[in-house]
Design a protein around this motif. Structure first.
Motif, mmCIF file in Angstrom:
data_model
loop_
_atom_site.group_PDB
_atom_site.id
_atom_site.type_symbol
_atom_site.label_atom_id
_atom_site.label_comp_id
_atom_site.label_asym_id
_atom_site.label_seq_id
_atom_site.Cartn_x
_atom_site.Cartn_y
_atom_site.Cartn_z
ATOM 1 N N LYS A 1 -26.997 -78.044 -106.008
ATOM 2 C CA LYS A 1 -28.153 -78.547 -106.748
ATOM 3 C C LYS A 1 -29.425 -78.485 -105.904
ATOM 4 O O LYS A 1 -30.505 -78.229 -106.440
ATOM 5 N N ILE A 2 -29.292 -78.729 -104.608
ATOM 6 C CA ILE A 2 -30.467 -78.695 -103.720
ATOM 7 C C ILE A 2 -30.118 -77.804 -102.523
ATOM 8 O O ILE A 2 -29.651 -78.286 -101.481
ATOM 9 N N PRO A 3 -30.305 -76.502 -102.645
ATOM 10 C CA PRO A 3 -29.974 -75.604 -101.527
ATOM 11 C C PRO A 3 -31.009 -75.715 -100.399
ATOM 12 O O PRO A 3 -32.169 -76.047 -100.639
ATOM 13 N N LYS A 4 -30.537 -75.438 -99.185
ATOM 14 C CA LYS A 4 -31.451 -75.423 -98.037
ATOM 15 C C LYS A 4 -32.017 -74.031 -97.795
ATOM 16 O O LYS A 4 -33.171 -73.893 -97.393
ATOM 17 N N THR A 5 -31.182 -72.995 -98.011
ATOM 18 C CA THR A 5 -31.612 -71.612 -97.783
ATOM 19 C C THR A 5 -31.148 -70.744 -98.941
ATOM 20 O O THR A 5 -29.991 -70.838 -99.374
#
Length: 420
Positions: free
Chosen positions: A138-142
Motif C-alpha cells: 500500500k505504501i511502497p518505499k521504492t
C-alpha cells in the motif's frame, strides 16, 4: 393411431435437442469458415453476427469475455473469417447458435495467431490464475519503472507519482519497449531488480501502438519473467483497448501507464487524513476504554459492597438463627434436667416409701415370728422348759444322774434332781 409415448412437449423436445447437440463431441470443438453478416456490437460487450456462405448461414455469438481479447481485431461486416467454438441451443427461441471461442481471419499475418496460441498455452499452464497474483504494498518505499527514458510515458508516470505521493523513491530502469531488443531487455531488467531487491513494486509501461509495436510484451520469455518475479509487477501497456500477454501475467493490469502509476502509490493527503482520523479514533477509543474501565471498577466496587453487606446480613441472620436454636436447645436441656430431677425426686420418694413399707412389713413378720417364739406362749399350751445353768436343755443325754435342773412352767418353776 399415434403412439402416446412419442409425443413430447415443446420444452421437452427442445431440451432433448439441446442435450443431443451440446453433448456431441464434434459440435463442441469445431472450426467453421464463412462471411460475416448482420453484425451487432452490443453495448453489453457481446458481439452478435451471422456467418454465411452461398448456400446457408448460422447465427453466432461472441460473449464479452471472449470479445475483450479481440477488441482491436473484432469481425467486420463482409469479412471472411474462420471461427472455433461450439454449438448451443437457445430454448426461448427454439434456435441454435454458434458460440465463438476463437477467431482466425483469412489472410491475416501470423502475429495474432501466435498471440492467441501463446495466450491459450499460458492460460492452460495457470500463469493467469488469480491465486498467483502477488499483493502490491500500500505504501511502497521504492518503485522501479521499466520503460523508455524519453517520451510522454515516463513524464506522465513521474508527474502522477509526484502529485500523489512525492515521498517514494523512483528507480528508472531504461528499457527498450519496441523492436527486437525489447523482450530480452525487459527480461534482463526484471531479473536484475529481483536479484538486488532494489524495489517494492515494478511498473512495466509503454504507450499505445499496433500489434507489431507491442509485440515485445507478447513474447513468452517476458511472460515467464513477469510470472517468476518475486516483486509485484503492474503492467501499463498501450491504451485501454490494448491487451498484451504481459497484462494477463502481471499482478495488476492498468489500462494506461498513468493508471499504473496511480495504482502503485496512494495519495499522500489521503494517508495524512487517514492517520489523523486514526489517531483521533484511537484517542476516542482509548478514552472510551478508560471510561469503560472506570465505570466497570465503580460497578465492581458497588457490587462488592452490596455483596459484602448481603453476606454480613446473611451471617447475622444465621447467627441469630444459631443463637435462637442454641437457646432453644439449652432451654430444652434445662427442661429435660428439671423433668429428670422431678422424676428422680418422685422416684426416690416412691422408692423410700416402698422401702419403708417393705421394712414395716418385714418388722411385722419378724414381730409375728418373734411372738411365735415367745416361750410363754409355749408354756401356756401346757409345755415346760428345762434349764441347766440358765440354758435350755434340748437333749436328755446332756443331763447326768443326780444333777439338779430347773423346770419352768407357765406358772412358777421347780428345782428337780435327775433320776436314772
Amino acid at each position: 393411431m399415434e403412439d402416446q409415448k412419442s409425443v413430447y412437449g415443446v420444452r421437452e423436445f427442445t431440451a432433448y435437442v439441446k442435450h443431443r447437440l451440446e453433448n456431441d463431441p464434434v459440435l463442441q470443438n469445431i472450426w467453421i469458415e464463412g462471411e460475416v453478416s448482420n453484425l451487432t456490437n452490443h453495448r453489453s460487450g457481446h458481439v452478435y453476427f451471422s456467418l454465411k456462405d452461398q448456400d446457408a448461414q448460422v447465427n453466432c455469438v461472441m460473449w464479452r469475455s471472449v470479445a475483450q481479447s479481440y477488441l482491436r481485431n473484432l469481425p467486420k461486416h463482409g469479412e471472411k473469417i474462420r471461427l472455433r467454438g461450439n454449438v448451443t441451443v437457445y430454448p426461448p427461441r427454439g434456435s441454435y447458435q454458434f458460440n465463438v471461442l476463437e477467431i482466425k481471419k483469412t489472410g491475416l499475418g501470423d502475429l495474432h495467431q501466435r498471440y492467441l496460441e501463446l495466450k491459450d498455452k499460458l492460460q492452460k499452464e495457470g500463469l493467469f490464475e488469480i491465486a498467483h497474483k502477488k499483493p502490491v504494498p500500500k505504501i511502497p518505499k521504492t518503485i522501479a519503472v521499466l520503460t523508455s527514458p524519453t517520451g510522454s510515458v515516463i513524464r506522465d508516470i513521474l508527474s502522477t507519482i509526484e502529485r500523489r505521493f512525492p515521498h517514494v523513491k523512483i528507480l528508472l530502469v531504461p528499457t527498450a519497449v519496441q523492436g527486437a531488443t525489447a523482450a530480452p531487455q525487459i527480461v534482463r531488467n526484471l531479473e536484475r531488480i529481483n536479484s538486488h531487491g532494489e524495489a517494492d513494486v515494478i511498473l512495466l509501461c509503454r504507450g499505445g501502438g499496433s500489434l507489431e509495436d507491442l509485440w515485445g510484451f507478447n513474447e513468452e520469455i517476458v511472460a515467464r519473467a513477469i510470472f517468476a518475479s518475486e516483486i509485484p509487477v503492474i503492467s501499463g501497456v498501450g491504451h485501454e483497448t490494448d491487451t498484451t500477454i504481459a497484462d494477463f501475467v502481471a499482478d495488476i493490469r492498468a489500462p494506461t501507464p498513468t493508471a499504473a502509476a496511480e495504482l502503485a502509490v496512494p495519495i499522500a493527503a489521503d494517508i495524512r487524513n487517514y492517520l489523523k482520523d486514526t489517531k483521533l479514533r484511537m484517542a476516542n477509543q482509548l478514552q472510551q476504554f478508560i471510561n469503560y474501565r472506570i465505570q466497570l471498577l465503580d460497578n465492581y466496587q458497588v457490587q462488592m459492597k452490596n455483596n459484602l453487606e448481603r453476606q454480613i446480613e446473611r451471617k447475622q441472620v444465621r447467627l441469630a438463627e444459631y443463637t435462637h436454636l442454641l437457646e432453644g436447645l439449652m432451654q430444652q436441656k434445662i427442661d429435660q434436667l428439671r423433668k429428670g430431677l422431678g422424676e428422680s425426686k418422685i422416684y426416690m420418694e416412691n422408692t423410700m416409701e416402698k422401702l419403708l413399707a417393705d421394712r414395716r412389713h418385714n418388722l411385722e413378720l419378724l414381730e409375728i415370728q418373734f411372738k411365735g417364739l415367745d416361750m410363754r406362749r409355749v408354756l401356756h399350751r401346757g409345755y415346760s422348759v428345762t434349764l441347766r445353768n440358765g440354758r435350755m436343755v434340748r437333749d436328755a443325754e446332756e443331763l447326768t444322774t443326780g444333777e439338779q435342773v430347773e423346770t419352768v412352767f407357765e406358772k412358777g418353776r421347780r428345782w428337780m434332781e435327775v433320776k436314772d
